[in-house]
Enzyme design. Structure first.
Site, PDB file in Angstrom:
ATOM      1  N   LYS A  35       0.839  -1.204   0.000  1.00 59.49           N
ATOM      2  CA  LYS A  35       0.000   0.000   0.000  1.00 59.49           C
ATOM      3  C   LYS A  35       0.877   1.259   0.000  1.00 59.49           C
ATOM      4  CE  LYS A  35      -0.236  -0.310   5.025  1.00 59.49           C
ATOM      5  NZ  LYS A  35      -0.940  -1.003   6.128  1.00 59.49           N
ATOM      6  N   ARG A 130     -10.448  -0.600  14.566  1.00 61.24           N
ATOM      7  CA  ARG A 130     -10.159   0.275  13.432  1.00 61.24           C
ATOM      8  C   ARG A 130     -11.067  -0.121  12.271  1.00 61.24           C
ATOM      9  NH1 ARG A 130      -4.179   0.752  10.694  1.00 61.24           N
ATOM     10  NH2 ARG A 130      -4.760  -1.346  10.034  1.00 61.24           N
ATOM     11  N   TYR A 244      16.337  29.481  10.665  1.00 60.96           N
ATOM     12  CA  TYR A 244      15.152  30.143  11.221  1.00 60.96           C
ATOM     13  C   TYR A 244      15.179  30.118  12.743  1.00 60.96           C
ATOM     14  CZ  TYR A 244      12.775  30.127   6.668  1.00 60.96           C
ATOM     15  OH  TYR A 244      12.409  30.342   5.377  1.00 60.96           O
ATOM     16  N   MET A 292      12.254  24.072   4.794  1.00 58.71           N
ATOM     17  CA  MET A 292      11.476  23.305   3.820  1.00 58.71           C
ATOM     18  C   MET A 292      12.370  22.538   2.851  1.00 58.71           C
ATOM     19  SD  MET A 292       8.507  24.584   1.196  1.00 58.71           S
ATOM     20  CE  MET A 292       7.547  25.345   2.481  1.00 58.71           C
TER      21      MET A 292
HETATM   22  C1  LIG Z   1      -0.243  -1.972   6.786  1.00 55.24           C
HETATM   23  C2  LIG Z   1      -0.871  -3.248   7.136  1.00 55.24           C
HETATM   24  C3  LIG Z   1      -0.129  -4.448   7.083  1.00 55.24           C
HETATM   25  C4  LIG Z   1       1.366  -4.470   6.957  1.00 55.24           C
HETATM   26  O1  LIG Z   1       1.876  -4.057   8.199  1.00 55.24           O
HETATM   27  P1  LIG Z   1       3.424  -3.990   8.549  1.00 55.24           P
HETATM   28  O2  LIG Z   1       3.472  -3.630   9.977  1.00 55.24           O
HETATM   29  O3  LIG Z   1       3.988  -2.896   7.683  1.00 55.24           O
HETATM   30  O4  LIG Z   1       4.030  -5.298   8.238  1.00 55.24           O
HETATM   31  C5  LIG Z   1      -0.820  -5.640   7.241  1.00 55.24           C
HETATM   32  N1  LIG Z   1      -2.159  -5.648   7.498  1.00 55.24           N
HETATM   33  C6  LIG Z   1      -2.889  -4.514   7.595  1.00 55.24           C
HETATM   34  C7  LIG Z   1      -4.342  -4.593   7.875  1.00 55.24           C
HETATM   35  C8  LIG Z   1      -2.273  -3.282   7.431  1.00 55.24           C
HETATM   36  O5  LIG Z   1      -2.990  -2.146   7.540  1.00 55.24           O
END
Ligand SMILES: *Cc1c(COP(=O)(O)O)cnc(C)c1O
Length: 349
Positions: A35, A130, A244, A292
């Site tokens: 992802k 979640r 800054y 930045m």
């Molecule tokens: C992002 C995610 C993973 C992978 O998790 P890692 O900790 O990066 O290995 C697996 N399952 C779900 C539901 C996730 O959101």
């Protein structure tokens, strides 16, 4: 070359996938979570390399990410979307042959109505709160849902990166309670869950961060190196300040290098005065606030001005940067900027 260069080692990603695969039994499939553009590293490069390694199941968040991945990998591998079946996703899921991991009863109804013959998976909430059907929702609908033949049932651990947390065993027990006796393949473990041991592996693991060299997979091969060119070097007098807000004051005559990266390139402002970069073998502290596009570095102790510095390498990985910035490796990885040039090792010809 005006910007930094991010070196991404696809061979290391493949080796990490193999290493996680080797921790699981022969009847447990090793998927890959890709992802968010493979955690920012480039899904169109990462996924084909993993495919060549033997990976045939991929997880993305959105249906659109699934479509991009389908175009990259062709028809063979299975692609699962964690967001499930969102309003407006129907055409994309169908066209891209992406399996929505259904995460609510609303989604379940939407899916069975819109795409009754299209494969789907089910997410169960075992305590993270979640995504996924709650215990009571599942109890009420499992019988009917199982008749529609979900292809995968999964849940996700909230504390998978912490082997000491009692929540892991609680979630494991609840996952058993909700799924024992069903015929559908099951998945519980991301990277952390893989490391918790075989009780957590079930039929499929779906690691993400471990593939990319991040904790909790401490034995991972490092994947990213970041080199940043120096824009200019100059001397300052004792008592002069850098950047800054003048947060760093030279204690002695000093020489400063201003380097070509900043928080817009994914180096958080919270790194200010909490980070060293490398000029060759010599460590140099960041001075003043990260801006930045620019960062000041104290190079007073070098014999000559460097042309570039290394911000990330095998010794100072994403997790040391994350610690210095007060965040986690995941956030550093996914923020590494689009302005960098990217060089891949192990790219398919
Ligand atoms: C992002 C995610 C993973 C992978 O998790 P890692 O900790 O990066 O290995 C697996 N399952 C779900 C539901 C996730 O959101």
């Amino acid at each position: 070359m005006g910007t930094g260069t991010l070196h991404i080692d696809l061979e290391a990603i493949a080796a990490n996938w193999r290493a996680l695969d080797a921790m699981t039994g022969a009847d447990c499939e090793t998927a890959a979570t890709v992802k968010a553009n493979a955690y920012g590293l480039g899904v169109t490069q990462v996924a084909p390399r993993l495919f060549r390694e033997g990976c045939r199941a991929y997880f993305v968040a959105t249906a659109d990410e699934g479509l991009e991945l389908r175009r990259t990998l062709g028809p063979e591998p299975r692609i699962y979307a964690f967001y499930g079946h969102m309003p407006g996703d129907t055409a994309t899921l169908q066209r891209a042959d992406v399996v929505p991991m259904i995460c609510s009863l609303d989604q379940l109804a939407r899916h069975l109505e819109a795409l009754p013959r299209h494969p789907f998976g089910i997410q169960l909430d075992t305590g993270m709160n979640r995504l996924g059907l709650k215990m009571a929702e599942w109890a009420a609908t499992a019988e009917l849902t199982l008749k529609a033949h979900p292809v995968l049932v999964m849940s996700h651990l909230s504390d998978g990166d912490d082997p000491e947390s009692p929540r892991n065993a609680d979630q494991l027990a609840r996952f058993h309670e909700m799924t024992d006796g069903i015929e559908v393949p099951r998945s519980l473990a991301a990277t952390g869950g893989v490391l918790l041991g075989p009780d957590y592996h079930f039929d499929m693991i779906r690691p993400g961060v471990g593939l990319y060299g991040g904790l909790p997979f401490a034995a991972a091969e490092p994947v990213v190196t970041l080199e940043v060119p120096v824009v200019t070097c100059f001397d300052i007098e004792p008592g002069e300040t850098v950047g800054y807000g003048g947060t760093w004051k030279a204690p002695a005559p000093s020489r400063v290098a201003t380097i070509a990266a900043g928080y817009a390139d994914g180096l958080p402002r919270t790194l200010s005065s909490n980070l060293d970069v490398m000029a060759g073998p010599v460590s140099c502290p960041v001075v003043g606030r990260v801006s930045m596009d620019l960062i000041g570095v104290d190079i007073s102790h070098l014999d000559r001005d460097p042309e570039r510095v290394t911000v990330l390498d095998a010794h100072r990985g994403i997790d040391s940067l994350a610690e210095a910035a007060g965040t986690i490796g995941y956030e550093i990885l996914t923020a590494l900027g689009r302005r960098y040039g990217r060089r891949y090792r192990g790219l398919d010809a």
